[in-house]
Design a protein around this motif. Sequence first.
Motif, PDB file in Angstrom:
ATOM      1  N   PRO A   1       0.842  -1.380   0.099  1.00 38.94           N
ATOM      2  CA  PRO A   1      -0.167   0.173  -0.022  1.00 38.94           C
ATOM      3  C   PRO A   1       0.819   1.128  -0.056  1.00 38.94           C
ATOM      4  O   PRO A   1       0.314   2.390  -0.483  1.00 38.94           O
ATOM      5  N   ASP A   2       2.109   1.476   0.589  1.00 37.29           N
ATOM      6  CA  ASP A   2       2.735   2.515   0.704  1.00 37.29           C
ATOM      7  C   ASP A   2       4.157   2.359   0.151  1.00 37.29           C
ATOM      8  O   ASP A   2       4.675   3.303  -0.424  1.00 37.29           O
ATOM      9  N   GLU A   3       4.934   1.344   0.705  1.00 40.95           N
ATOM     10  CA  GLU A   3       6.258   1.001   0.137  1.00 40.95           C
ATOM     11  C   GLU A   3       6.593   0.626  -1.350  1.00 40.95           C
ATOM     12  O   GLU A   3       5.488   0.144  -1.844  1.00 40.95           O
ATOM     13  N   ASP A   4       7.489   1.018  -1.864  1.00 36.41           N
ATOM     14  CA  ASP A   4       7.778   1.116  -3.342  1.00 36.41           C
ATOM     15  C   ASP A   4       8.380  -0.479  -3.656  1.00 36.41           C
ATOM     16  O   ASP A   4       9.247  -0.819  -3.938  1.00 36.41           O
ATOM     17  N   ARG A   5       7.346  -1.251  -3.469  1.00 38.97           N
ATOM     18  CA  ARG A   5       7.832  -2.883  -3.636  1.00 38.97           C
ATOM     19  C   ARG A   5       6.508  -3.607  -3.776  1.00 38.97           C
ATOM     20  O   ARG A   5       5.467  -3.367  -3.435  1.00 38.97           O
ATOM     21  N   ALA A   6       6.817  -4.799  -4.015  1.00 43.32           N
ATOM     22  CA  ALA A   6       5.747  -5.834  -3.850  1.00 43.32           C
ATOM     23  C   ALA A   6       5.706  -6.404  -2.578  1.00 43.32           C
ATOM     24  O   ALA A   6       6.653  -6.121  -1.682  1.00 43.32           O
ATOM     25  N   ILE A   7       4.541  -7.098  -2.109  1.00 46.46           N
ATOM     26  CA  ILE A   7       4.527  -7.577  -0.649  1.00 46.46           C
ATOM     27  C   ILE A   7       5.521  -8.644  -0.644  1.00 46.46           C
ATOM     28  O   ILE A   7       5.985  -9.294  -1.579  1.00 46.46           O
ATOM     29  N   SER A   8       5.967  -8.791   0.667  1.00 44.66           N
ATOM     30  CA  SER A   8       7.137  -9.900   0.923  1.00 44.66           C
ATOM     31  C   SER A   8       6.423 -11.217   1.042  1.00 44.66           C
ATOM     32  O   SER A   8       5.330 -11.432   1.094  1.00 44.66           O
ATOM     33  N   LEU A   9       7.249 -12.011   1.052  1.00 53.40           N
ATOM     34  CA  LEU A   9       6.973 -13.483   1.375  1.00 53.40           C
ATOM     35  C   LEU A   9       6.061 -13.708   2.679  1.00 53.40           C
ATOM     36  O   LEU A   9       5.102 -14.333   2.569  1.00 53.40           O
ATOM     37  N   ARG A  10       6.684 -13.283   3.743  1.00 49.90           N
ATOM     38  CA  ARG A  10       5.903 -13.355   4.936  1.00 49.90           C
ATOM     39  C   ARG A  10       4.723 -12.463   4.878  1.00 49.90           C
ATOM     40  O   ARG A  10       3.702 -12.909   5.543  1.00 49.90           O
ATOM     41  N   GLU A  11       4.646 -11.356   4.348  1.00 49.06           N
ATOM     42  CA  GLU A  11       3.332 -10.802   4.112  1.00 49.06           C
ATOM     43  C   GLU A  11       2.227 -11.534   3.363  1.00 49.06           C
ATOM     44  O   GLU A  11       1.118 -11.502   3.765  1.00 49.06           O
ATOM     45  N   GLY A  12       2.629 -12.136   2.292  1.00 51.71           N
ATOM     46  CA  GLY A  12       1.754 -13.129   1.812  1.00 51.71           C
ATOM     47  C   GLY A  12       1.218 -14.194   2.557  1.00 51.71           C
ATOM     48  O   GLY A  12       0.096 -14.455   2.196  1.00 51.71           O
ATOM     49  N   ALA A  13       2.077 -14.642   3.208  1.00 46.71           N
ATOM     50  CA  ALA A  13       1.688 -15.753   4.029  1.00 46.71           C
ATOM     51  C   ALA A  13       0.984 -15.347   5.236  1.00 46.71           C
ATOM     52  O   ALA A  13      -0.034 -16.191   5.558  1.00 46.71           O
ATOM     53  N   THR A  14       1.053 -14.267   5.799  1.00 45.06           N
ATOM     54  CA  THR A  14       0.280 -13.371   6.729  1.00 45.06           C
ATOM     55  C   THR A  14      -1.035 -13.278   6.270  1.00 45.06           C
ATOM     56  O   THR A  14      -2.345 -13.441   6.680  1.00 45.06           O
ATOM     57  N   LEU A  15      -1.326 -12.825   4.791  1.00 47.38           N
ATOM     58  CA  LEU A  15      -2.585 -12.390   4.261  1.00 47.38           C
ATOM     59  C   LEU A  15      -3.208 -13.982   3.993  1.00 47.38           C
ATOM     60  O   LEU A  15      -4.321 -14.087   3.705  1.00 47.38           O
ATOM     61  N   GLN A  16      -2.705 -14.911   3.902  1.00 49.61           N
ATOM     62  CA  GLN A  16      -3.121 -16.411   3.974  1.00 49.61           C
ATOM     63  C   GLN A  16      -3.370 -17.011   5.186  1.00 49.61           C
ATOM     64  O   GLN A  16      -3.593 -18.050   5.353  1.00 49.61           O
ATOM     65  N   THR A  17      -2.873 -16.102   6.165  1.00 47.50           N
ATOM     66  CA  THR A  17      -3.184 -16.551   7.745  1.00 47.50           C
ATOM     67  C   THR A  17      -2.389 -17.726   8.204  1.00 47.50           C
ATOM     68  O   THR A  17      -2.869 -18.437   9.078  1.00 47.50           O
ATOM     69  N   PHE A  18      -1.171 -18.013   7.747  1.00 52.67           N
ATOM     70  CA  PHE A  18      -0.160 -18.808   8.187  1.00 52.67           C
ATOM     71  C   PHE A  18       0.161 -17.851   9.456  1.00 52.67           C
ATOM     72  O   PHE A  18       0.420 -16.704   9.290  1.00 52.67           O
ATOM     73  N   PRO A  19       0.651 -18.660  10.454  1.00 50.45           N
ATOM     74  CA  PRO A  19       1.162 -18.501  11.708  1.00 50.45           C
ATOM     75  C   PRO A  19       2.512 -17.539  11.077  1.00 50.45           C
ATOM     76  O   PRO A  19       3.171 -17.980  10.335  1.00 50.45           O
TER      77      PRO A  19
END
Length: 353
Positions: free
Chosen positions: A297-315
Amino acid sequence: MMMSKKQFRAIDFFCGGGGMTCGLRQAGIDVIAGVDFDADAKETYEYNNPKSTFIQADVKRLRSNFFEKNFSVKSNDDNLILVGCSPCQYYSIINTDKEKSVKSKDLLKNFARFIEYYRPGFVLVENVPGIMTNKNSILPYFLKKLEKLGYENIIYKIVDMSKYGVPQSRKRFSLIASRISELSITMPCEDSKVSIIRDFLGSANGFPKIPAGHKDLSDFNHTTAGLSDVNLKRISKTKHNGGSRFDWANDMELQLPCFIGKDDSFKDTFGRMWWDKPAPTITTKFFSISNGRFGHPDEDRAISLREGATLQTFPKDYVFKTNSIAATAKLIGNAVPCEYARRLGISIISSNI
């Protein structure tokens, strides 16, 4: 009569990196095994799901009595759950490899062979919505097969996972079937409001700001793909919080020829996510801004691997044991979101006469 959650055991077919297994285990269900053809999923699956054995096998070639011989699984066990979240390229709206797509068409038929052999108390299926609408779908065969095997108690629907604690607009076909006719089974209840990115990502949720190309060598894996100079310019000119490629459509240096005159096509490509909306569906390519609305949403990049995992609700302590960004993203994007899986498990545990 409430059944004890300690009684339930499950086998997770097409388990991948373990999203469904993780959620069912969170619900208190003993997942004794996961089956998948992908050898790259084994280490991730077993590391994060101790006591759940990964079986690397092609379901089409796996013998029906395998679990009877190796795990003492008996037929007609009312507390056994067979889970079949088969790859679904054939029914997906996303363009995929044609050969792989056709091979995925009848995987539910192979799964049904194990249902017929073991006649478990419960069956869980998760797939893309297209399995209900495609004229060549295997679903009518599968439903008739279940009924023939005595599964009169069948419920299914298309769910939007943003209403079930998962911060992404991910619509999926979801089915619960029970052979125990006197049980009352229900789908998980919808939340009163959708889950949004703000409640999961950002510095307040443990994600420090990082640049494109950042490599996180820790298990947290807050790693991002690098960007070329021109793509860095594109993302920097994309408005924060929901901007799109239209923000630089008139810049001849940045505009891609393939988009000229095609404003109605691939609108999300190179776009940013919104803080106060769910993310788009997390695919296996979520690490790339050119493959969808996967810009931070703000930073000049794609989401990170951990952010993607978090959006998939992995711990956040779920460790991905892979050797590349693409391999990790594949496990994450193909997974059943853990929180939705947990709620499916709770629904089964809460079944009552």
